[in-house]
Design a protein around this motif. Structure first.
Motif, short mmCIF file in Angstrom:
data_model
loop_
_atom_site.label_atom_id
_atom_site.label_comp_id
_atom_site.label_asym_id
_atom_site.label_seq_id
_atom_site.Cartn_x
_atom_site.Cartn_y
_atom_site.Cartn_z
N ASN A 1 13.74 0.29 3.57
CA ASN A 1 14.09 0.58 4.94
C ASN A 1 13.58 1.96 5.31
O ASN A 1 13.24 2.76 4.43
N PRO A 2 13.50 2.30 6.62
CA PRO A 2 12.97 3.60 7.00
C PRO A 2 13.74 4.80 6.44
O PRO A 2 13.15 5.84 6.15
N THR A 3 15.06 4.68 6.28
CA THR A 3 15.87 5.82 5.83
C THR A 3 16.44 5.67 4.43
O THR A 3 17.03 6.61 3.91
N GLU B 1 8.43 -3.48 13.15
CA GLU B 1 7.91 -2.12 13.05
C GLU B 1 7.01 -1.98 11.83
O GLU B 1 7.34 -2.47 10.74
N THR B 2 5.88 -1.29 12.02
CA THR B 2 4.94 -1.10 10.92
C THR B 2 4.47 0.34 10.84
O THR B 2 4.57 1.10 11.80
N ASP B 3 3.97 0.71 9.68
CA ASP B 3 3.31 1.99 9.45
C ASP B 3 1.87 1.72 9.03
O ASP B 3 1.58 0.69 8.40
N ASP B 4 0.98 2.66 9.36
CA ASP B 4 -0.40 2.57 8.89
C ASP B 4 -0.47 2.98 7.43
O ASP B 4 0.16 3.97 7.02
N VAL B 5 -1.21 2.24 6.64
CA VAL B 5 -1.39 2.53 5.21
C VAL B 5 -2.86 2.79 4.96
O VAL B 5 -3.72 1.97 5.31
N GLU B 6 -3.17 3.94 4.36
CA GLU B 6 -4.54 4.29 4.06
C GLU B 6 -4.96 3.75 2.69
O GLU B 6 -4.12 3.49 1.82
N LEU C 1 -3.77 -1.00 -0.70
CA LEU C 1 -4.76 -1.58 0.21
C LEU C 1 -4.52 -1.07 1.63
O LEU C 1 -3.39 -0.91 2.06
N PRO C 2 -5.60 -0.80 2.37
CA PRO C 2 -5.44 -0.27 3.74
C PRO C 2 -4.95 -1.35 4.70
O PRO C 2 -5.17 -2.54 4.49
N GLY C 3 -4.29 -0.88 5.77
CA GLY C 3 -3.82 -1.81 6.79
C GLY C 3 -2.49 -1.36 7.33
O GLY C 3 -2.18 -0.17 7.37
N LYS C 4 -1.67 -2.30 7.76
CA LYS C 4 -0.34 -2.02 8.28
C LYS C 4 0.69 -2.67 7.39
O LYS C 4 0.46 -3.74 6.82
N GLU C 5 1.84 -2.01 7.27
CA GLU C 5 2.90 -2.52 6.41
C GLU C 5 4.24 -2.34 7.11
O GLU C 5 4.49 -1.32 7.76
#
Length: 441
Positions: free
Chosen positions: A212-214, A136-141, A147-151
């Motif tokens: 972690n997400p939470t 699972e990833t989040d978009d990073v601006e 740095l931009p991309g996915k993390e």
């Protein structure tokens, strides 16, 4: 561990990766942004039956400060990133940035009291490693040190090099950045957390995190300065260091956040009771710096929370609390041993300006009994020293409005009211009015 030997290794690593790697990609540094912040602040005259060298100026003062910054980063193989930031500061804070526990302009970097040169300096220079623990990833601006991309939403993260401890600890959505949010030190940071830093707020160290997400768990260890409010850091983490651990809890992505932190500093610090005893024996004023002994400790705790209420989180509330033992010398941030603060941010969407917001907050700061006795006998720290003290808690109210006339520019009128400045019931109240302009690209 000697970070002075690690940083050249990092530079060599960056140079080797900035050419074609095994997959024939070229790793090119990216410009992540730049900023300029201007603050014009006026301190009104205040009641002042007596004062010392570090007191607020009774006749009032008006000063201007300027900060400039440029921020760079590069993606490297093996989940590595390298960041490099350059900044410059010019100007002064009102009353030489002294006389308060909660100073009124977080952008002045105590330059007035420390005599820092007004020239460019390296603010951050560190290597970051983020190992994904899932798909699972989040978009990073793109952003400062981002740095931009996915993390990956689940990851292990390591940072090593020059940075600020507050980059990763005690963060808060509504009270975290002096250039766009509250300017008072007691409202954008936990002032009872005497985090390791040089005079400008940076240090060398290592940060480890399990994300972690939470929830997230972070640990950091950083070099302390040789002396209180000093620009020179000790040569190694084994000499003296500041350590902190923080647990972040966020059960829902758009819900409340709670952060719980503990810290411990080892440094060449003075002891307030020992300094008082020496003064009593010699008939002199107590001098905490003269009592510095290697290996003394300071420990403390902090908590902060944020609660989004509406407008995709742009309207919400926050609260912070902090405590340290107050036995040993305030050393790196400011002279506060206990703090409690809270505030409210309201989105401008309610009056047709969604990019604007209004915010107001209060903070109450206090000192340990040993610290207040030391000041009452005429002792001085690095921001406090009225020559005497009729102790009362320092009480701060700040309100500001962020007006965004167009993208990248924010204009912020700001007002602060402080009772018992420098914890002294004999002085004040103090009033401050300011205008801040922040340009971010």
């Amino acid at each position: 561990m000697r970070l002075k030997t690690v940083l050249p290794t990092i530079s060599l690593l960056l140079a080797s990766f900035a050419v074609h790697a095994d997959d024939d990609r070229l790793f090119i540094p990216q410009w992540l942004g730049a900023q300029y912040t201007f603050v014009d602040q006026h301190q009104y005259s205040l009641h002042s039956p007596y004062q010392g060298e570090l007191s607020l100026r009774p006749q009032g003062d008006t000063e201007r400060s300027h900060t400039f910054g440029a921020y760079f980063g590069v993606n490297l193989p093996l989940h590595l990133q390298f960041y490099f930031d350059v900044e410059m500061f010019k100007g002064e804070g009102v009353s030489n940035a002294t006389g308060l526990g909660g100073l009124t302009n977080g952008d002045v970097i105590r330059a007035g009291s420390a005599g820092l040169p007004k020239k460019p300096y390296v603010a951050r220079r560190y290597l970051r490693w983020a190992l994904p623990l899932g798909d699972e990833t989040d978009d990073v601006e793109r952003g400062q040190d981002q740095l931009p991309g996915k993390e990956a939403t689940r990851r292990v993260e390591v940072k090593i090099g020059k940075m600020a401890a507050s980059d990763d600890f005690d963060k808060n959505r509504y009270a975290n950045g002096t250039r766009t949010q509250f300017m008072n030190w007691s409202l954008f940071n936990n002032t009872a957390w005497d985090f390791a830093a040089d005079t400008r707020g940076y240090t060398d160290g290592i940060m480890l995190a399990w994300i972690n997400p939470t929830w997230a768990l972070r640990y950091g260890i950083y070099r302390m300065p040789y002396h209180a409010n000093g620009q020179e850091l000790v040569s190694s983490l084994g000499d003296s260091n500041g350590q902190q651990v923080e647990l972040t809890l966020q059960p829902h992505a758009d819900g409340f956040v709670v952060r719980l932190m503990a810290f411990r500093n080892d440094a060449h610090m003075g002891d307030y009771r020992e300094a008082i005893a020496t003064a009593m024996a010699t008939g002199m004023r107590p001098d905490i710096a003269a009592d510095d002994i290697r290996g003394r400790h300071k420990y403390g705790f902090g908590a902060n929370g944020e609660l989004p209420l509406a407008d995709q989180g742009e309207t919400g509330v926050f609260i912070r609390a902090g405590w340290n033992d107050g036995r040993t010398e305030s050393f790196a941030f400011t002279e506060v041993d206990r703090t409690l603060s809270g505030g409210f941010q309201l989105s401008g969407a309610h009056w047709g300006r969604s990019q604007d917001h209004f915010a107001v907050a209060v903070a109450i700061d206090g000192l340990s009994s040993a610290h207040r006795d030391y000041l009452a006998l005429g002792g001085s720290g690095f921001v406090l020293g009225d020559g005497a003290l009729n102790y009362a808690r320092e009480q701060i109210v700040e309100a500001y409005y962020n007006f965004v006339p167009f993208k990248h520019l924010t204009l912020s009128p700001d007002f602060q009211y402080i009772r018992n400045p420098g914890y002294n019931h004999d002085r004040g109240p103090a009033r401050f009015a300011g205008l801040r302009a922040h340009l971010e690209l």
